[in-house]
Design a protein around this motif. Sequence first.
Motif, PDB file in Angstrom:
ATOM      1  N   GLY A 117      26.419 -77.657 -19.836  1.00 12.41           N
ATOM      2  CA  GLY A 117      25.855 -76.733 -20.802  1.00 12.41           C
ATOM      3  C   GLY A 117      25.445 -77.540 -22.011  1.00 12.41           C
ATOM      4  N   PRO A 118      24.974 -76.887 -23.058  1.00 12.44           N
ATOM      5  CA  PRO A 118      24.577 -77.634 -24.258  1.00 12.44           C
ATOM      6  C   PRO A 118      25.710 -78.478 -24.849  1.00 12.44           C
ATOM      7  CG  PRO A 118      23.833 -75.362 -24.401  1.00 12.44           C
ATOM      8  CD  PRO A 118      24.687 -75.465 -23.171  1.00 12.44           C
ATOM      9  N   ARG A 119      26.923 -77.942 -24.848  1.00  5.96           N
ATOM     10  CA  ARG A 119      28.049 -78.708 -25.394  1.00  5.96           C
ATOM     11  C   ARG A 119      28.378 -79.906 -24.522  1.00  5.96           C
ATOM     12  NH1 ARG A 119      32.525 -74.560 -27.829  1.00  5.96           N
ATOM     13  NH2 ARG A 119      31.297 -74.039 -29.669  1.00  5.96           N
ATOM     14  N   GLN A 120      28.311 -79.713 -23.211  1.00  9.22           N
ATOM     15  CA  GLN A 120      28.611 -80.815 -22.286  1.00  9.22           C
ATOM     16  C   GLN A 120      27.579 -81.924 -22.428  1.00  9.22           C
ATOM     17  OE1 GLN A 120      31.413 -80.781 -20.765  1.00  9.22           O
ATOM     18  NE2 GLN A 120      31.161 -82.644 -19.603  1.00  9.22           N
ATOM     19  N   ARG A 121      26.285 -81.564 -22.559  1.00 12.26           N
ATOM     20  CA  ARG A 121      25.231 -82.573 -22.744  1.00 12.26           C
ATOM     21  C   ARG A 121      25.421 -83.319 -24.059  1.00 12.26           C
ATOM     22  NH1 ARG A 121      22.066 -78.515 -20.415  1.00 12.26           N
ATOM     23  NH2 ARG A 121      21.296 -77.821 -22.425  1.00 12.26           N
TER      24      ARG A 121
END
Length: 191
Positions: free
Chosen positions: A34-38
């Motif tokens: 997700g955006p946080r993981q990226r």
Amino acid sequence: MVRAFVLLAPGGPAPCRVLYARTFGTPPGAGPGGPRQRLRRKEQLLVVARQVASQCQLLQASLGRPSSPQLPQLPDEPVSLQDAPGGVFQMPPGDPFPERVTVVWLSVLALAFALVCEPQENLSLAEITLRRLAPRLLLSLRLLGPGADVLLRPDAADGLLDRLLPHGQMLFLNERFLQAMDRELGLKVSR
């Protein structure tokens, strides 16, 4: 297995700059991206890039060569990377990866290439892979030519990584395979 590949400009007095980065697979305990993981992966690779830049600067200083932020012009003939300086270091668990990783790096003129590997990986094979990958990236991306910018050609880097590091797996590559790949891509790499 290789966790990531990073191409950077170590900088010198200026901070290092990640020119291209690619991760392979998902680390244990990581869910779908997700955006946080990226953002977390980008931060991890930036920590690796800073450490590689620091290692490059220390090596240059110990050799008595000042590090130059300017990219020198390539000679007309292909560059041999047999004597290019490089190294290996480990990053402890939690900084920035949840488990220990080994980083193999190679410095070429004003650029550095790094493979982030799992600790049990064959480090000799990692160094050989990096030495075979670096000149092909330099040529295919025309990195040291005037006005070159790797950010505009990520597809060329992706194509080379797909062939030489499929899904992050290092291969024992023979010269015949490399010559066929070079002909296919139209590269003239020094032997």
